[in-house]
Scaffold this active site. Structure first.
Site, PDB file in Angstrom:
ATOM      1  N   SER A 148       0.834  -1.184   0.000  1.00 26.86           N
ATOM      2  CA  SER A 148       0.000   0.000   0.000  1.00 26.86           C
ATOM      3  C   SER A 148       0.881   1.251   0.000  1.00 26.86           C
ATOM      4  CB  SER A 148      -0.966  -0.044   1.196  1.00 26.86           C
ATOM      5  OG  SER A 148      -1.999   0.909   1.036  1.00 26.86           O
ATOM      6  N   ASP A 196     -10.389  -3.781  -5.148  1.00 28.66           N
ATOM      7  CA  ASP A 196      -9.571  -2.767  -4.473  1.00 28.66           C
ATOM      8  C   ASP A 196      -9.686  -1.458  -5.241  1.00 28.66           C
ATOM      9  OD1 ASP A 196      -7.598  -1.208  -3.295  1.00 28.66           O
ATOM     10  OD2 ASP A 196      -5.954  -2.575  -3.740  1.00 28.66           O
ATOM     11  N   HIS A 218      -8.028  -4.999  -0.867  1.00 30.92           N
ATOM     12  CA  HIS A 218      -6.847  -4.286  -0.386  1.00 30.92           C
ATOM     13  C   HIS A 218      -6.522  -4.746   1.042  1.00 30.92           C
ATOM     14  CE1 HIS A 218      -4.163  -0.759  -0.776  1.00 30.92           C
ATOM     15  NE2 HIS A 218      -4.290  -0.671   0.545  1.00 30.92           N
TER      16      HIS A 218
END
Length: 311
Positions: free
Chosen positions: A153, A247, A277
């Site tokens: 991320s 996501d 995610h």
């Protein structure tokens, strides 16, 4: 592909819990919530075993920050500097402890997990500079190893920013890089943000909030270390990019992989069908997340052991 049934159950549980948008809470409240969800995702499982861990403070040039070092049970002479996710604002070396243990075990690598100073107290380029300093420290602490830069991320975006810094400043290149569901387009206008921006655990409104914490100066969002889709991606190390199907940032990773390939980078995209995610943090709870985690680490292993691709 249909959503993984374990993920569907997680979404139903969170919907029933009615989590408040990040912008309605204090930063500390968001941090505590993220840490609680990360711990809950371990499902009481024992952490993957490593030979040794050690926490210490290192100098970032304008202050100190922490790193946690993991030594694998079987050392194969690799080194990974890891940047945790959490929108540059939440998450830490504790939330991502099982992730780093898995990496150490799978790759036979010493792992340096970076507890970089977070936004909003330390906006861009603070976390990036801490990551650069940590990677340099790791080289000195573990000399002569194949060095992988990695993150998930926001940490994936930081990892790529560190790789770009090394290339641009004539530093030793990384042997490989691993970027798992990285944010690469600060506009947040992709098709996947529209399609999966609500109701899939990672909320688009929260993503906007994270960018606001990290990049309060809107002009800084054009920095190549932030606007990664428009960065010069030539000359980067062999790369593995992981994405999740459901996501908001799915298209960022897909497009980043395509632009890297067009720039001559040896890149492999590993999709995670049916997942959302943050799946690296779900490996103890969701069997499909554990399987894809193994897949992305196996892809890194191949980058480290295969001859470079010709372009």
């Amino acid at each position: 592909m249909a959503m993984d049934r374990f993920i569907r159950a997680l979404i139903q549980w969170q919907t029933a819990d009615r989590p408040a948008p990040a912008r309605t809470l204090t930063v500390e409240q968001v941090r505590r919530r993220y840490a609680a969800h990360a711990t809950r995702g371990r499902n009481g499982a024992a952490p993957p075993e490593v030979a040794k861990t050690a926490d210490q403070q290192i100098d970032g040039g304008d202050g100190t920050f922490g790193v946690r070092t993991y030594l694998p049970a079987t050392d194969r002479g690799r080194l990974v500097t890891y940047l945790h996710g959490g929108g540059w604002t939440v998450g830490d070396i504790d939330t991502h402890d099982p992730v780093c243990r898995r990496i150490a075990s799978a790759l036979g690598a010493a792992v340096v997990s970076v507890d970089y100073r977070r936004a909003p107290e330390h906006p861009h380029p603070g976390p990036l500079n801490d990551g650069i300093a940590a990677a340099e420290w790791a080289d000195r602490a573990f000399p002569g190893r194949d060095h992988v830069i990695a993150g998930d991320s926001a940490g994936g975006a930081l990892a790529l920013g560190i790789a770009l810094h090394r290339r641009d400043h004539g530093c030793a290149a990384f042997a490989a890089q691993l970027l798992v569901y990285p944010p690469a387009d600060p506009s947040l206008l992709s098709e996947s943000t529209r399609r999966y921006g609500t109701g899939y655990l990672s909320e688009l409104d929260d993503l906007y909030w994270y960018y606001d914490q990290y990049l309060p100066d809107l002009e800084s969002r054009t920095d190549p270390a932030i606007d990664l889709l428009n960065a010069d991606l030539r000359g980067l190390p062999p790369t593995v990019i992981g994405t999740a199907e459901f996501d908001p940032l799915h298209d960022d990773g897909v497009e980043l992989a395509a632009r890297m390939a067009a720039s001559g980078v040896d890149v492999q995209h590993i999709p995670a069908a049916g997942l959302v995610h943050g799946y690296l943090l779900m490996a103890d709870l969701v069997p499909a997340a554990a399987a894809v985690t193994r897949d992305v680490l196996a892809a890194v292993e191949r980058k480290l052991t295969s001859p470079p691709m010709a372009h």
